[in-house]
Enzyme design. Sequence first.
Site, mmCIF file in Angstrom:
data_model
loop_
_atom_site.group_PDB
_atom_site.id
_atom_site.type_symbol
_atom_site.label_atom_id
_atom_site.label_comp_id
_atom_site.label_asym_id
_atom_site.label_seq_id
_atom_site.Cartn_x
_atom_site.Cartn_y
_atom_site.Cartn_z
ATOM 1 N N TYR A 1 42.386 45.775 -34.407
ATOM 2 C CA TYR A 1 41.081 45.956 -35.060
ATOM 3 C C TYR A 1 41.173 47.032 -36.131
ATOM 4 C CZ TYR A 1 36.120 47.365 -35.407
ATOM 5 O OH TYR A 1 34.862 47.693 -35.854
ATOM 6 N N LYS B 1 40.637 46.553 -40.155
ATOM 7 C CA LYS B 1 39.629 47.284 -40.917
ATOM 8 C C LYS B 1 40.266 48.081 -42.052
ATOM 9 C CE LYS B 1 35.808 46.125 -38.758
ATOM 10 N NZ LYS B 1 34.762 45.332 -39.432
ATOM 11 N N SER C 1 35.314 50.482 -40.554
ATOM 12 C CA SER C 1 35.201 51.292 -39.338
ATOM 13 C C SER C 1 36.104 52.500 -39.481
ATOM 14 C CB SER C 1 35.623 50.486 -38.112
ATOM 15 O OG SER C 1 35.738 51.318 -36.962
#
Length: 258
Positions: A154, A158, A141
Amino acid sequence: MPVTIDLSGSVAVVTGGTRGVGAGIARALLEAGAEVVTCARRPPDEPVEAAGRTARFLPVDLRDPAAVTGFFDRVRADHGRLDVLVNNAGGTPFRMLGEGGAAQQARVVELNLVAPLTASLAAYEVMRHQPGGGSIVMIGSVSGTRPSPGSAAYGAAKAGLDNLARSMAVEWAPLVRVNTLVPGMVRTELSHLHYGDEDGVASVGRTVPLGRLAEPSDIGDACVFLASEQAAYISGASLLVHGGGERPAFLDAASVNH
């Protein structure tokens, strides 16, 4: 002469391949001729289909190493091989760091970094015994390439996933190629939760240099390429699929006209 990617005869697993980006990836692989197996904790609301073919679904909790090993053993037993793994499963609620405890943030890291590691290790045990090896694609991402307020754990997971893929690409060469696909904003059935109504989606899309959000099929097509022989010399790479990225804020804040 047009280049056609043909994955006929290959077997691909897409984690979290039952909706959104994952379903787009599964459909693209089906269209390229691959046999596709999707997995998630819960079955899809409707089958994932493309080109008159349907992806198979098997339930698995990717946070359970024993269950993951059993899942890949079943894929090998039922289909005879495993050529492609797309580690797509993941996600996070919007939560500022000060609003959630360490345990909540750790669960985000577990889903987005530890689970893909677990799946990749199990897939490698299948792929390394095949003459042709295999290909693993991590779905990263842009949150892992820039500050990610509201989804910091998150973004960190990633970023770690991209680094993990690069190390895997070295350790598992030459049999198994490992790459990361790095999407930007993607239009899915859940887009309204992030961007509002159609006007909101269009407004957000205009902030992207190419003028729109990605469609799941855009991500799927990139996955098909990375999984194919056309990418035979690509390993340890990160492919940005973000429509040109984000326009730097200083360009709009600066008083100088161009």
